[in-house]
Scaffold this active site. Structure first.
Site, PDB file in Angstrom:
ATOM      1  N   SER A 226       9.174  14.331  25.128  1.00  0.00           N
ATOM      2  CA  SER A 226       8.612  15.438  25.897  1.00  0.00           C
ATOM      3  C   SER A 226       7.708  14.929  27.025  1.00  0.00           C
ATOM      4  CB  SER A 226       7.864  16.392  24.958  1.00  0.00           C
ATOM      5  OG  SER A 226       7.575  17.612  25.610  1.00  0.00           O
ATOM      6  N   ASP A 394      17.404  23.947  23.558  1.00  0.00           N
ATOM      7  CA  ASP A 394      16.009  23.679  23.929  1.00  0.00           C
ATOM      8  C   ASP A 394      15.579  24.695  24.981  1.00  0.00           C
ATOM      9  OD1 ASP A 394      13.552  22.691  24.728  1.00  0.00           O
ATOM     10  OD2 ASP A 394      14.180  20.596  24.623  1.00  0.00           O
ATOM     11  N   HIS A 425      13.746  22.074  21.033  1.00  0.00           N
ATOM     12  CA  HIS A 425      12.792  21.075  21.509  1.00  0.00           C
ATOM     13  C   HIS A 425      12.166  20.302  20.354  1.00  0.00           C
ATOM     14  CE1 HIS A 425      10.521  19.348  24.780  1.00  0.00           C
ATOM     15  NE2 HIS A 425       9.381  19.570  24.165  1.00  0.00           N
TER      16      HIS A 425
END
Length: 453
Positions: A226, A394, A425
């Site tokens: 991320s 996601d 995610h």
């Protein structure tokens, strides 16, 4: 009066303006004096705080409205863990304890950045046979203990260690494991004056240099989840020399072009309000979301992508505890304070549809970047071997944004991209199916670019 350092470098003609206008490249600096009226600052701060309360309340209402549906869906999910970590593991600053509990020894070190932040770095004590160095970095509102989520034999870090790699974990500034600064107090607003840009250019550069010096290696493998993807891309584009220090770069759900995600409407809604206020109010401590999440822990765990669905030792899921409706599920990591500038930077990226540097407003942009709008990151300067891992479910980092990132990277570089069906995610670090899919591909990629030493 406050003294502000600005960059007065005149861009060269042989490179785009966006590539040479960064304050992190070489250049001369000058100073200007800007007068701040105390009464105006107080009024602006009060208005911003009031608007933050309104926006947070709207988000909370929307979140609570969908909480029951999300919880019902999670109850229906059939997840069977062969190894379950207990909720007592969520104590802050416990990476070393988790490693020891899983049967691994580690060294805990401190790395100082050029701007004075003290970062905590962990190293799993290496075996005699080492194929290379692998550095893991976490996402926003997390720390290095996220890489132990799946436990022994499943977590990617443990698999790489058993395969003979020298495994390191880094923590960004102000994360639970790196709270120190040489001069600034944690309650100081200037302590929180950073976004993923500083995490990449300052934090990761310092950690990479430290590891290379400690291991006597010329390069290392980087695995980032991320926000770590945004940070490493900022580093490799702003300081291209670090491309030579990357044996490979494995980016898991990297946020760069985020205009397709679930937060797009929020970012665009706030844009007119944001234009009314100076950038200086956006590096204060993000206390309001943390205070709200103290009352609504389960809902915030779902919103911020934290580890909220661990089970207990008997292999069954643990829902809300009886008699305590707001008590978090077992395994929900505490939501840590985050710089509001981090969130604002991502909001700007979402609203603009560009992977750009921070927008300080017209006047400061002119002084800082020599242009009235922030420059894009020079992705054509990123020449390291990069592998992109992303999911079609996601909603935070949409697959279309990752493919746009792939198109922006140089055509001559060695680029791999893998789309995983059914992955959200959070699934990239918490789902058991990650071991046989995502982690297996990352292992192959790292081994392919490794040299025995």
């Amino acid at each position: 009066e406050k003294l502000i350092r600005i960059d007065d470098r005149v861009p060269s003609n042989d490179r785009p303006v966006s590539c040479v206008s960064s304050p992190y490249r070489s250049g001369r600096f000058c100073s200007i004096l800007i007068n701040f009226e105390e009464t105006t600052t107080v009024r602006v701060t009060m208005i911003v705080n009031f608007l933050n309360v309104i926006v947070s309340a709207l988000l909370l209402v929307n979140l609570l409205a969908g909480a029951s549906q999300t919880e019902a869906y999670q109850v229906r999910k059939e997840i069977s863990f062969n190894w379950i970590r207990e909720s007592s593991d969520v104590i802050r600053n416990q990476t070393a304890i988790l490693l020891q509990r899983d049967g691994y020894e580690s060294d805990r070190m401190q790395v100082r950045t050029d701007d004075g932040y003290l970062l905590t770095v962990y190293r799993m004590l290496p075996k005699k046979s080492r194929l290379g160095v692998v550095l893991f970095h976490h996402g926003i509102r997390q720390s290095s203990d996220m890489w132990m989520f799946l436990g022994p034999k499943r977590s990617l870090a443990y698999q790489l260690y058993e395969a003979g790699y020298d495994v390191w974990f880094s923590n960004s500034r102000a994360s639970p494991e790196s709270e120190g600064h040489e001069r600034l107090d944690r309650d100081s607003d200037h302590y929180w004056d950073f976004s993923f840009h500083e995490i990449g250019v300052e934090d990761l550069s310092a950690v990479i240099d430290y590891i290379i010096a400690a291991t006597d290696r010329k390069s290392l493998h980087f695995v980032g989840y991320s926000e770590a993807g945004s940070a490493i891309l900022a580093l490799l584009s702003e300081l291209p020399g670090y491309n030579q220090k990357m044996a490979s770069v494995e980016l898991i759900a990297p946020p760069a072009f985020m205009q397709y995600g679930q937060f797009a409407w929020i970012a665009r809604m706030v844009q007119p309000i944001r234009a009314l206020f100076p950038w200086s109010v956006y590096y204060t401590r993000d206390a309001l979301p943390t205070q709200i999440c103290t009352l609504f822990r389960n809902e915030c765990c779902s919103l911020f992508g934290q580890m909220n669905d661990r089970g207990t030792g008997n292999g069954t899921r643990t829902e809300r505890s009886p008699g305590s409706p707001n008590r978090p599920r077992a395994g929900c990591f505490d939501l840590e304070d985050v710089s509001l500038k981090q969130l604002e930077h991502y909001r700007q990226i979402i609203a603009s549809g560009r992977f750009q540097q921070f927008d300080y407003g017209y006047a400061v942009n002119l002084h800082r970047y020599k242009r009235n709008t922030p420059p894009d990151y020079c992705l054509w300067d990123v020449t390291a071997r990069i592998a992109l891992h992303y999911g079609n479910k996601d909603k935070t980092v949409d697959w279309r944004g990752v493919e746009q990132l792939a198109r922006k990277l140089p055509k001559t570089m060695e680029l791999q991209k893998t789309l995983y069906k059914g992955f959200s995610h959070r699934d990239f670090y918490r789902s058991p199916k990650t071991q046989a899919t995502v982690y297996a591909n990352i292992l192959k990629s790292i081994k392919r670019h490794s040299t025995v030493q």
